[in-house]
Each structure stands twice: as C-alpha cells, then as structure tokens.
Design a protein around this motif. Structure first.
Motif, PDB file in Angstrom:
ATOM      1  N   SER A 101       0.686  -1.214  -0.020  1.00  0.00           N
ATOM      2  CA  SER A 101       0.007  -0.078  -0.006  1.00  0.00           C
ATOM      3  C   SER A 101       0.854   1.202   0.028  1.00  0.00           C
ATOM      4  O   SER A 101       0.287   2.256  -0.067  1.00  0.00           O
ATOM      5  CB  SER A 101      -0.902   0.008   1.107  1.00  0.00           C
ATOM      6  OG  SER A 101      -0.281  -0.184   2.413  1.00  0.00           O
ATOM      7  N   ILE A 160       3.733   2.557   1.968  1.00  0.00           N
ATOM      8  CA  ILE A 160       4.132   3.158   3.171  1.00  0.00           C
ATOM      9  C   ILE A 160       5.503   4.068   3.006  1.00  0.00           C
ATOM     10  O   ILE A 160       5.681   5.329   3.141  1.00  0.00           O
ATOM     11  CB  ILE A 160       3.755   2.548   4.656  1.00  0.00           C
ATOM     12  CG1 ILE A 160       4.308   3.318   5.741  1.00  0.00           C
ATOM     13  CG2 ILE A 160       4.641   1.178   4.373  1.00  0.00           C
ATOM     14  CD1 ILE A 160       3.710   4.630   5.862  1.00  0.00           C
ATOM     15  N   SER A 199      -7.688   1.661   9.900  1.00  0.00           N
ATOM     16  CA  SER A 199      -6.420   2.001   9.463  1.00  0.00           C
ATOM     17  C   SER A 199      -6.366   1.987   7.870  1.00  0.00           C
ATOM     18  O   SER A 199      -6.194   2.989   7.351  1.00  0.00           O
ATOM     19  CB  SER A 199      -5.480   1.155   9.912  1.00  0.00           C
ATOM     20  OG  SER A 199      -4.071   1.304   9.288  1.00  0.00           O
ATOM     21  N   MET A 203      -5.983   5.085   5.001  1.00  0.00           N
ATOM     22  CA  MET A 203      -4.916   4.990   4.293  1.00  0.00           C
ATOM     23  C   MET A 203      -5.281   5.301   2.789  1.00  0.00           C
ATOM     24  O   MET A 203      -4.912   6.016   2.048  1.00  0.00           O
ATOM     25  CB  MET A 203      -4.300   3.764   4.216  1.00  0.00           C
ATOM     26  CG  MET A 203      -3.226   3.689   5.451  1.00  0.00           C
ATOM     27  SD  MET A 203      -2.768   1.941   5.935  1.00  0.00           S
ATOM     28  CE  MET A 203      -1.570   1.781   4.361  1.00  0.00           C
ATOM     29  N   SER A 252      -6.610   9.156   2.544  1.00  0.00           N
ATOM     30  CA  SER A 252      -5.261   9.870   2.492  1.00  0.00           C
ATOM     31  C   SER A 252      -4.593   9.898   1.237  1.00  0.00           C
ATOM     32  O   SER A 252      -4.200  10.904   0.508  1.00  0.00           O
ATOM     33  CB  SER A 252      -4.398   9.636   3.506  1.00  0.00           C
ATOM     34  OG  SER A 252      -5.034   9.554   4.944  1.00  0.00           O
ATOM     35  N   PHE A 272      -1.945   9.823   6.271  1.00  0.00           N
ATOM     36  CA  PHE A 272      -1.581   8.551   5.761  1.00  0.00           C
ATOM     37  C   PHE A 272      -0.782   8.038   6.928  1.00  0.00           C
ATOM     38  O   PHE A 272      -0.944   6.633   7.255  1.00  0.00           O
ATOM     39  CB  PHE A 272      -0.870   8.699   4.552  1.00  0.00           C
ATOM     40  CG  PHE A 272      -0.486   7.319   4.147  1.00  0.00           C
ATOM     41  CD1 PHE A 272      -1.196   6.435   3.249  1.00  0.00           C
ATOM     42  CD2 PHE A 272       0.696   7.096   4.126  1.00  0.00           C
ATOM     43  CE1 PHE A 272      -0.874   5.367   2.673  1.00  0.00           C
ATOM     44  CE2 PHE A 272       1.309   5.631   3.535  1.00  0.00           C
ATOM     45  CZ  PHE A 272       0.431   4.893   2.951  1.00  0.00           C
ATOM     46  N   SER A 296      -2.799   6.978   9.989  1.00  0.00           N
ATOM     47  CA  SER A 296      -3.620   5.660   9.714  1.00  0.00           C
ATOM     48  C   SER A 296      -2.764   4.398   9.614  1.00  0.00           C
ATOM     49  O   SER A 296      -3.271   3.504  10.288  1.00  0.00           O
ATOM     50  CB  SER A 296      -4.351   6.010   8.085  1.00  0.00           C
ATOM     51  OG  SER A 296      -5.105   7.211   8.288  1.00  0.00           O
ATOM     52  N   PHE A 297      -1.874   4.630   9.284  1.00  0.00           N
ATOM     53  CA  PHE A 297      -0.808   3.248   9.071  1.00  0.00           C
ATOM     54  C   PHE A 297      -0.419   2.789  10.599  1.00  0.00           C
ATOM     55  O   PHE A 297      -0.571   1.627  10.654  1.00  0.00           O
ATOM     56  CB  PHE A 297       0.361   3.709   8.067  1.00  0.00           C
ATOM     57  CG  PHE A 297       1.389   2.361   7.853  1.00  0.00           C
ATOM     58  CD1 PHE A 297       1.148   1.380   6.921  1.00  0.00           C
ATOM     59  CD2 PHE A 297       2.468   2.127   8.775  1.00  0.00           C
ATOM     60  CE1 PHE A 297       2.008   0.476   7.026  1.00  0.00           C
ATOM     61  CE2 PHE A 297       3.384   1.480   8.832  1.00  0.00           C
ATOM     62  CZ  PHE A 297       3.031   0.184   7.894  1.00  0.00           C
ATOM     63  N   ALA A 343      -4.512  -0.393  -1.278  1.00  0.00           N
ATOM     64  CA  ALA A 343      -4.952  -0.398   0.294  1.00  0.00           C
ATOM     65  C   ALA A 343      -6.391  -0.573   0.056  1.00  0.00           C
ATOM     66  O   ALA A 343      -6.972  -1.353   1.137  1.00  0.00           O
ATOM     67  CB  ALA A 343      -4.871   0.995   0.732  1.00  0.00           C
TER      68      ALA A 343
END
Length: 556
Positions: free
Chosen positions: A339, A341, A397, A401, A404, A437, A440-441, A504
């Motif tokens: 996703s 990060i 979460s 993501m 965001s 983001f 949220s992660f 995501a």
C-alpha cells in the motif's frame, strides 16, 4: 467467551468475534518486563538497518531535508537511521559511487530474508530466548565488520551479516512476546517491537548528529561501531529472561513451563488453564506432567517439536484451516507494504517543497512532524489493541490510508497543473494527507500486522509460519522502494499514489472478509477461528499421542 460461541459463528460461515473479558486484569509486570526486553531487539532494526537511500553534498543533517525535485536518486525515509548520516562520509572516505551507496542502503531487505527464513527453524531448535541472543550476536558482528571495513566489499559483507541479524530479530521478538503474554494483554505487549523500532530510529538521528563533526575517515565508522554496543547488553538481558512456556511444553519440560506461566499469568488458576491448553495443543494427555518437576519425553518429535516436517505441513500438505491462516498472514504482510508506506514517506520532501518550505528549518520541522506522527499513533494502537480489537483498528487504518492516498494523489495532480508558487493551499492539503496517511498506517497496519501474524498459527507451526510472513514483508518492502522511481516516471507521482490507494482498498476488502477477530482468544484457540476443529491432527492420529508419551521425573 465460550468455545461454543466460536464454533457456532464458524458453522454459520461468519467471522467469529470473541469478546474481551468484562473487566481487564492489571498488567502483569513480569510479562511486561519480558516483552520490553524481547522487543528491544527491534532497536537494532531502527538504529542500523532501516535505511534511506539519500545522498546529498550538503551538511549530514541535510539528508533528512533534501529536496527530490531535481534528483530522482535523492530521497528520504521518515524512519531514517544511522545509515543516512554515514553515507556521505563513506562515499568520501572509500571513494565509492552513488550507485554503490544506493545498493548498500537498499540491499538490507534482501539480506534480511536469510535471517527471517532461518529464524523459524532455529527458534524451534534452540528455543525463542537463545534465538534472540543469536540475533544480537549476529548484529554485533555485522556492526563491527561495517565499522572496521577497509573497502566496499568488506562493507557489503558486514551489511549482509547485519541483515541476517535483522531478519532474526524481526521474526522472533513478536513470536516470543505473544507466547509469554497473558491473553488480556497480548495485543499491547506484542505491539512493542514496532514502538522500539521507532526508538532505534531516534537513536540513529542522535548518532548522526553526535558524530558528524569527526574527521571523515572516523565519523561513519564510529556511527556503525556504536551500534555494536546495544547488542551486548540486549544479549545479557535476554539471558535473564525465561524461555517461552509454549516452547518448553513442546520439549516436554512441563515443570519449567509451569513455573514461567505462574510468573506471567494474572492468577494461579489462569496459569494452570494456560498450561492445560498448551498441553492439549501439543497432544499431551491430561494428568501427564502434573508434578512440578515432571519432564515429558514426547516421542513424536518427528512431528515438529524441533521444527521437523513443518514446511510440509505449511506449504505442501496444509489442512484447510492452516492454509487459510497462512493466506491471512501472507496477505496482511503483503498489503502492509504494497500500500506504499515507504514510498509516500520517502518522497514527502517533494510535497514539503511544493508547500513553500524551502528553508532547512521549515523542511526539517515538517519531516520531524512525520516522524512524530508515526510514533504518536503507534502508541494509540498499542493501548487500544486489547480494548477495541484487531479488526476495527485494521479496517479503520486501511480506510484512512485509502482516503489519504486519494487526497494526496488528487492534490499532487492539481499542483502539477498550476504554475509554481500558486498552489500553496493544495500543497498544504498534500502535507496534511501525508500526515494523515502515516497516522492511519500507524494505528493499524503498521503494528497489527506483526501482532496478528504472531498469534494465529498453531503452536508447532508458529515460528516458521511467522518466518514466512516476515519474508513476505521484506520482499514487498524491497520491491516497493526499489521500483518507485520507475513507477512514478511511467505514471507520474499522482498515478503512483492512486495505484497505492487501489491496493489499500483491496487490502481493506481482504481484511473485512478474511480476517477474524483474535482479541480475547487464547493462542491455542485461534486455529478454531479459521475453521479448525479441536486439534484435528491429533484426532486423525487417534491415540498416538498417548501411546508415544512417556513420563519421567528429573530435578531441574
């Protein structure tokens, strides 16, 4: 929570949702101390191996605030470690190229695969505790080799050794913590490794700042050599810890396991209940090993007390519940990294520059805000895991993501269409999207992927199952970070982040339909959440466990 409720939910085809105890017992201080010591292995990852591939001819601290607008190879990890500050001086001292620096920094994900895959079998053979000692010893050797390296070749050798240690530490810390923790605090304690990774990152920042003023030929070496100090104290601390009670039962050491459980449980009754569940999972009959000094010699060791036959049962001939558990573990680790990060945080300096933060102080402040947000919201997850459960945090979460990433991609797309200097408000939205983001992660996908993976496998498959999950995590991390430059050149930054948003979203669907709640479940009961019966393997074998189990007494 009763087992009948779990079975009823499973029979109905729904996702079981165990209920947490109505009243939370106080946190067991002995289990807390064990979790802290075990999780401190993760400092090694944060300090010496979570790298960013930035190189800049400015002051060493400028690697944390460099702009990526004109140099595609100059980019940032928010979880920057000692490698970031050392790169500048290594290049000057060893006369190596940017490409060699990039390879040296990024290859750690590949090297860590060796350690993560070997850690499962090693921990089944040596035990969880000595595997943590081994991880610290390997990292100690790697730090020494890197700090004393006379050439790029030797430096790469040290990087390989340190990477193997990282793979061991990544896998073993959450497994040990999950196995030693009482059910009521397992989520809290098993999330500690992620917290300590960020502590290691902070120490990396401090190390870079403290030693950047030394002569070029000394500064980068001291940065690495300082990393050889913590493993010494970690190894000594781990030796003072007890062994995992579940591993002890797998070896037939019932008396030792009982003593450990008595210290890590909230009551004597809970300790005996946990021991009975573990014995039942192993296939040791009731009544066997009831004396404190009993040692049960289990003849079925070819079934995996030291890891034999586990790969077959995981990959070649898994039962339907084990297959679903393996898919859950690998899928969760896949979506955690796929996703985006690392890529989002990696290229955040571009967003900050678009916002007009061109001075070093402003850029550094924005970068530090990303790191502070990451650390703060990991703590949120740590304290809510055992209160609201894994699924709500994971779904929240992943949803955050997605929102965001879509916001970030849309803002970047609009910014690219406007003349420079006229997109301040949109760039502010982009900065907020990056922070959202990361937050949220951190409340779900970051720490819970490790917590969840460490608690869903059956006992005899747990170590090597988690090793596979760790390998998936490292492969995807390396793939995402090493492919992003080519990706954004092909489909633009905005297109890349839209792609990550789609991944995501797929992850959200995967978690919603495939991952049951594990809060409040004993480790020995989690297989039932995936459709497993009451130890099907032992039922298929009839009474083999009873026939092959002998009891002997020995003074420990």
């Amino acid at each position: 929570m009763s087992n009948s409720k779990q079975h009823d939910a499973a029979d109905d085809g729904g996702i079981p949702a165990p209920e947490a105890p109505a009243k939370r017992p106080p946190l067991n201080k002995y289990a807390l101390a064990c979790a802290v010591l075990a999780s401190m292995n993760s400092i090694l990852l944060g300090y010496g191996t979570r790298t960013h591939d930035a190189y800049n001819s400015m002051h060493p601290l400028a690697v944390a605030i460099c702009s990526t607008r004109t140099c595609a190879s100059c980019y940032l990890y928010a979880d920057v470690s000692v490698m970031s500050g050392a790169q500048l001086f290594m290049k000057q001292d060893l006369k190596i190229t940017d490409t060699q620096i990039e390879i040296l920094a990024g290859i750690i994900n590949i090297y860590s695969l060796v350690g993560s895959l070997a850690a499962g079998r090693t921990s089944d053979w040596l035990g969880r505790r000595y595997t943590m000692v081994l991880a610290a010893a390997i990292f100690f050797a790697g730090a020494l080799i890197m700090g004393l390296a006379p050439s790029y070749t030797i430096l790469m050798l040290g990087r390989f050794v340190a990477g193997v240690g990282v793979g061991y530490a990544l896998m073993i810390a959450p497994v040990y913590t999950a196995e030693v923790s009482p059910t009521s605090a397992r989520g809290l304690l098993t999330s500690f490794p992620e917290v300590f990774i960020n502590t290691g990152v902070l120490l990396g920042y401090v190390s870079n700042y403290a030693f950047h003023g030394l002569p070029v030929h000394l500064s980068w070496r001291v940065m690495f050599l300082v990393g050889a100090v913590p493993p010494i104290f970690l190894a000594l601390g781990v030796l003072a810890m007890p062994e995992s009670p579940r591993w002890l039962v797998m070896q037939g050491r019932i008396g030792d396991a009982r003593r450990v459980l008595a210290k890590t449980s909230n009551s004597p009754a809970e300790a005996e209940e946990r021991l009975a569940d573990i014995k039942n999972a192993i296939g040791i009959p009731d009544g066997v090993g009831d004396n404190d000094d009993d040692v049960v010699v289990v003849a079925r060791r070819n079934k995996g007390s030291h890891g034999e036959g586990v790969w077959r049962d995981l990959l070649i001939r898994p039962t339907p519940p084990v297959r679903r558990i393996l898919i859950a573990c690998l899928g969760l680790q896949f979506f955690q990294q796929a996703s985006g990060i690392d890529s989002v945080v990696l290229y955040s300096p571009r967003v900050f520059e678009k916002a007009g933060l061109r001075s070093n102080n402003n850029s550094l402040g924005a970068t530090m805000a990303v790191g502070a947000t990451k650390t703060l919201f990991i703590l949120v997850a740590t304290f809510f895991l055992d209160r609201v459960g894994r699924r709500p945090l994971l779904l929240t979460s992943a949803g955050g993501m997605v929102v965001s990433l879509v916001t970030l991609a849309s803002a970047l797309r609009a910014i690219d269409r406007l003349p420079e200097g006229q997109a301040t408000s949109l760039a502010g939205v982009s900065i907020a999207a990056v922070l959202t983001f990361v937050a949220s992660f951190s409340i779900g996908m970051g720490p819970i992927a490790w917590v969840y993976s460490s608690e869903i496998f059956p006992l005899r498959l747990r170590a090597q199952g988690c090793a596979l999950g760790t390998a998936m995590n490292r492969v995807m991390s390396g793939t995402i970070t090493m492919s992003f430059i080519s990706l954004y050149k092909a489909i633009t930054f905005a297109g890349s982040f839209y792609l990550y948003a789609g991944i995501a979203a797929a992850g959200w669907l995967f978690m919603f339909f495939f991952l049951p709640e594990t809060r409040g479940s004993n480790l020995e009961d989690t297989e039932k959440l995936f459709g497993g019966g009451d130890h099907d393997e032992d039922k298929e074998d009839g009474h083999d466990a009873q026939k092959s189990t002998e009891l002997s007494s020995s003074q420990q």
